[in-house]
Design a protein around this motif. Structure first.
Motif, PDB file in Angstrom:
ATOM      1  N   ILE A  57      72.253  16.269  37.510  1.00  0.00           N
ATOM      2  CA  ILE A  57      70.990  15.589  37.218  1.00  0.00           C
ATOM      3  C   ILE A  57      70.698  14.528  38.266  1.00  0.00           C
ATOM      4  CG2 ILE A  57      72.005  13.831  35.702  1.00  0.00           C
ATOM      5  CD1 ILE A  57      69.476  14.361  33.874  1.00  0.00           C
ATOM      6  N   GLU A  61      64.920  13.845  37.391  1.00  0.00           N
ATOM      7  CA  GLU A  61      65.138  14.758  36.263  1.00  0.00           C
ATOM      8  C   GLU A  61      65.465  13.998  34.984  1.00  0.00           C
ATOM      9  OE1 GLU A  61      66.875  18.558  38.768  1.00  0.00           O
ATOM     10  OE2 GLU A  61      68.247  16.976  38.136  1.00  0.00           O
ATOM     11  N   LEU A  65      63.102  14.741  31.953  1.00  0.00           N
ATOM     12  CA  LEU A  65      63.705  15.487  30.850  1.00  0.00           C
ATOM     13  C   LEU A  65      64.007  14.622  29.628  1.00  0.00           C
ATOM     14  CD1 LEU A  65      66.289  17.689  32.806  1.00  0.00           C
ATOM     15  CD2 LEU A  65      64.139  18.451  31.768  1.00  0.00           C
ATOM     16  N   GLU A  97      72.590  13.143  43.060  1.00  0.00           N
ATOM     17  CA  GLU A  97      72.674  13.944  41.853  1.00  0.00           C
ATOM     18  C   GLU A  97      74.034  13.634  41.229  1.00  0.00           C
ATOM     19  OE1 GLU A  97      72.488  18.135  42.573  1.00  0.00           O
ATOM     20  OE2 GLU A  97      74.324  18.150  43.754  1.00  0.00           O
TER      21      GLU A  97
END
Length: 112
Positions: A57, A61, A65, A97
Motif C-alpha cells: 500500500i 491508496e 481505499l 509502498e
C-alpha cells in the motif's frame, strides 16, 4: 528497568491488539492522542488486515481505499504500539509502498 514485552495472539483474522502505554511530550499533544487513540486503533486494524493478505500500500491508496490520511503515522503505530515491523520500498517518483514481510503475514489459525 526491563522493557515491557507486548503479547499478541493471532486467532484467525482478528488479531488481539493491546497497545503498550505511550505518552507524548506535552499536554496538548497528549490530549490529541488520547482523543484519537480509538480511531487510530481501528485504522491500524483495517490496515493490518489488508497487509496481512500480502498486499502492498502507498499513502495515496491508503487515503482512497481506507480514508487513512497519514499512512506513515499508522506504520509508526505498528512499530511503537504493537511491535509489528512493516517494510517499505522507495518507488520511482520518490514515494513509498509499505508491506509485511512474507513470513510476517502467514499466521497459524488455532484448530482446537
Amino acid at each position: 528497568m526491563k522493557p515491557q514485552q507486548l503479547k499478541m495472539e493471532f486467532n484467525g483474522l482478528n488479531p488481539e491488539f493491546k497497545p503498550i502505554a505511550h505518552r507524548e511530550n506535552n499536554k496538548g499533544s497528549q490530549a490529541i492522542l488520547d482523543a484519537n487513540l480509538p480511531r487510530f486503533s481501528n485504522q491500524c486494524k483495517i490496515l493490518f488486515e489488508y497487509l496481512k493478505k500480502g498486499n502492498k500500500i502507498t499513502s495515496f491508496e491508503a487515503m482512497t481505499l481506507f480514508k487513512i490520511g497519514h499512512l506513515p503515522r499508522r506504520i509508526l503505530d505498528f512499530s511503537e504500539k504493537y511491535n509489528i515491523q512493516i517494510e517499505s520500498n522507495l518507488l520511482e517518483g520518490r514515494y513509498k509502498e509499505y508491506f509485511l514481510k512474507e513470513h510476517e503475514h502467514k499466521f497459524k489459525n488455532k484448530t482446537k
